[in-house]
Design an enzyme around this catalytic site. Structure first.
Site, PDB file in Angstrom:
ATOM      1  N   LYS A   1       0.814  -1.214   0.000  1.00  0.00           N
ATOM      2  CA  LYS A   1       0.000   0.000   0.000  1.00  0.00           C
ATOM      3  C   LYS A   1       0.850   1.268   0.000  1.00  0.00           C
ATOM      4  O   LYS A   1       0.348   2.354  -0.288  1.00  0.00           O
ATOM      5  CB  LYS A   1      -0.943  -0.013   1.195  1.00  0.00           C
ATOM      6  CG  LYS A   1      -1.825  -1.230   1.297  1.00  0.00           C
ATOM      7  CD  LYS A   1      -2.677  -1.507   0.082  1.00  0.00           C
ATOM      8  CE  LYS A   1      -3.869  -0.609   0.036  1.00  0.00           C
ATOM      9  NZ  LYS A   1      -4.832  -0.993  -1.023  1.00  0.00           N
TER      10      LYS A   1
HETATM   11  C1  LIG Z   1      -2.209  -7.043   3.729  1.00  0.00           C
HETATM   12  C2  LIG Z   1      -2.835  -6.611   2.454  1.00  0.00           C
HETATM   13  N1  LIG Z   1      -2.761  -7.382   1.407  1.00  0.00           N
HETATM   14  C3  LIG Z   1      -3.323  -7.052   0.218  1.00  0.00           C
HETATM   15  C4  LIG Z   1      -4.013  -5.904   0.049  1.00  0.00           C
HETATM   16  C5  LIG Z   1      -4.739  -5.626  -1.246  1.00  0.00           C
HETATM   17  O1  LIG Z   1      -4.295  -4.614  -1.966  1.00  0.00           O
HETATM   18  P1  LIG Z   1      -5.299  -3.800  -2.916  1.00  0.00           P
HETATM   19  O2  LIG Z   1      -6.079  -2.910  -2.049  1.00  0.00           O
HETATM   20  O3  LIG Z   1      -4.375  -3.097  -3.837  1.00  0.00           O
HETATM   21  O4  LIG Z   1      -6.185  -4.769  -3.634  1.00  0.00           O
HETATM   22  C6  LIG Z   1      -4.133  -5.087   1.141  1.00  0.00           C
HETATM   23  C7  LIG Z   1      -4.934  -3.906   1.001  1.00  0.00           C
HETATM   24  O5  LIG Z   1      -5.205  -3.231   1.958  1.00  0.00           O
HETATM   25  C8  LIG Z   1      -3.508  -5.434   2.360  1.00  0.00           C
HETATM   26  O6  LIG Z   1      -3.583  -4.671   3.450  1.00  0.00           O
END
Ligand SMILES: Cc1ncc(COP(=O)(O)O)c(C=O)c1O
Length: 471
Positions: free
Chosen positions: A58
């Site tokens: 993020k």
């Molecule tokens: C630990 C974690 N993995 C994956 C993601 C997913 O990313 P995206 O929001 O770009 O789909 C997030 C999003 O907050 C996250 O906190």
């Protein structure tokens, strides 16, 4: 020490000084997975997003959303950044805000780890905890709560990651090109998850522009509505799940399904088991969402069985923020993700602090006076009354004392006349849980049978001591 970390050969990332912490975001390494892919000929790589300064994927969108808002004039000096977050976007925004002098207010569902709350507060952010189990249109839902806080805060700016295109564009501009270059254009499969969908939509779009054959697979937690929506176009009823950051109970505006070839659903249990394997077999300390993604990537790599393929899985965040979750065996057991290590009653008896040489018993004909001295001689509080190798009754110190104090003549009586019910008997291989059930259900002791013989006794005291001694 390999060339990649800057001793010689490949230009390391930080040969020049960085202007500030935000220069550390991006160009994260692509790491080969080796031990978890034993027996799989398809090469699998992890895009180590935990190497970003805030420890997650993020970080790429924090700065992007702030810069876009500054250019649009919706975020001005002294402003307040407000966002609903699973934690990582909050951290990304807090890092960028720290270096730009903005205040931060984040709303967070109560299912998220307390490490994340502490992390955000460490950056000086205000954190408002909201209930996880409210419908997506409820005012207390963390996204809706953030919206109302932003509207009521002078100079408030809602980052709105679930609808902010700067989120997707950040990955199109950075994550996609990095993977393409680091794989030498050989990438054939991208495995990522979707919380907002920004990572997979932006990265997927870029890779497909470079090579339309790249297969983009979205890994979704069982219970999220996204996979069902991809299949049917309908938004179903979500179910609760423990993995943090991925999945959703609504369809975010930043999820571009046209760049996604397939959705795969994975259960919490498999996600956490894989995350623990990555730590213990690859030394990659990652969170549950990464376990979820890698679980599906390994299954596909096994199915593909193709040494010429090139599978990339996004390693989303650093595992330290889950030490009270999937890296805590008790939490895993309490949530049914780790079978309780089966302890037998024999093991508890063997672990007794002062094990007695054998089972101390009396017979119905034993005078009460002798039973009392037997109790004190062996420093025990319970005695089974045994005939022919079978327990037919019991006497306990407290009841004997009470009977004698009530009537001294009892001392001369025989145990058979005042004994209580026999103790239940368990085989030495029985599960300690069974003994616990009996001892918390009214029995003062349980007898242990080994090789057909009554061989030991387990009291509540013994059980409590063994529970207290357990790790
Ligand atoms: C630990 C974690 N993995 C994956 C993601 C997913 O990313 P995206 O929001 O770009 O789909 C997030 C999003 O907050 C996250 O906190």
């Amino acid at each position: 020490m390999s060339a990649a970390n800057g001793s010689a050969g490949a230009a390391p990332r930080f040969r020049e000084p960085c202007a500030d912490v935000l220069d550390l975001v991006g160009w994260t390494p692509l790491v080969r997975l080796n031990r978890v892919t034993e027996g799989i000929r398809t090469p699998v790589y992890g895009k180590a997003e935990f190497m970003n300064p805030g420890g997650s994927v993020k970080d790429r969108i924090g700065l992007a959303m702030i810069e876009e808002a500054e250019e649009a004039g919706v975020l001005e000096a002294g402003g307040t950044i407000v966002e609903g977050t699973a934690g990582n976007t909050g951290l990304a925004l807090a890092i960028a805000a720290a270096s730009r002098g903005y205040r931060c207010v984040f709303t967070m569902p109560d299912k998220m780890s307390r490490e994340k709350v502490k992390l955000l507060r460490a950056f000086g952010a205000e954190v408002v905890i909201t209930p996880t189990s409210v419908p997506s249109d409820h005012p207390d839902n963390y996204v809706n709560r953030a919206r109302s806080i932003a509207e009521s805060t002078p100079g408030g700016f809602l980052a709105d990651q679930f609808y902010n295109r700067a989120n997707v564009e950040a990955h199109y501009r950075t994550t996609g090109p990095e993977i393409w270059e680091q794989s030498g254009g050989a990438v054939t499969h991208l495995f990522a998850g979707a919380g907002t969908g920004g990572t997979i939509s932006g990265t997927g779009r870029y890779l497909k522009e470079r090579s339309p054959d790249v297969r983009v697979v979205c890994v979704d937690p069982a219970g999220s509505v996204l996979a069902g929506y991809f299949e049917s176009g309908e938004v179903g009823e979500g179910e609760p799940y423990k993995v943090e950051g991925l999945g959703n109970d609504r369809i975010p505006g930043t999820l571009d399904v046209e760049y996604i070839d397939d959705f795969v659903q994975v259960r919490d249990r498999d996600a956490f088991a894989t995350a623990r394997r990555l730590v213990r077999e690859e030394g990659l300390f990652v969170g549950g969402s990464t376990g979820l993604i890698v679980h599906a990537a390994l299954a596909e790599a096994r199915r593909l069985d193709d040494p010429d393929a090139f599978v990339v899985a996004v390693l989303c965040d650093w595992g330290e923020r889950y030490l009270t979750k999937q890296f805590d065996d008790e939490w895993m057991r309490n949530n049914g993700f780790l079978s309780r290590r089966r302890t037998t009653v024999a093991e508890i008896v063997a672990a007794k602090i002062e094990p007695l040489p054998g089972l101390v018993t009396v017979t119905p004909a034993t005078p009460v006076r002798m039973a009392i001295s037997t109790l004190s001689t062996h420093n025990v509080s319970q005695l089974p009354v045994v005939v022919g190798g079978e327990c037919i009754g019991s006497v306990a110190e407290r009841t004997l004392m009470a009977a004698v104090l009530a009537d001294r003549k009892v001392l001369e009586a025989d145990v058979g006349s005042i004994m209580e019910a026999p103790y239940p008997v368990l085989d030495e291989r029985a599960d300690a849980e069974e003994a616990k059930r009996l001892l918390t259900g009214g029995s003062h002791a349980v007898l242990i049978r080994a090789d057909g013989e009554l061989d030991g006794i387990l009291t509540r005291q013994d059980l409590v001591r063994s529970l207290a001694a357990a790790p």
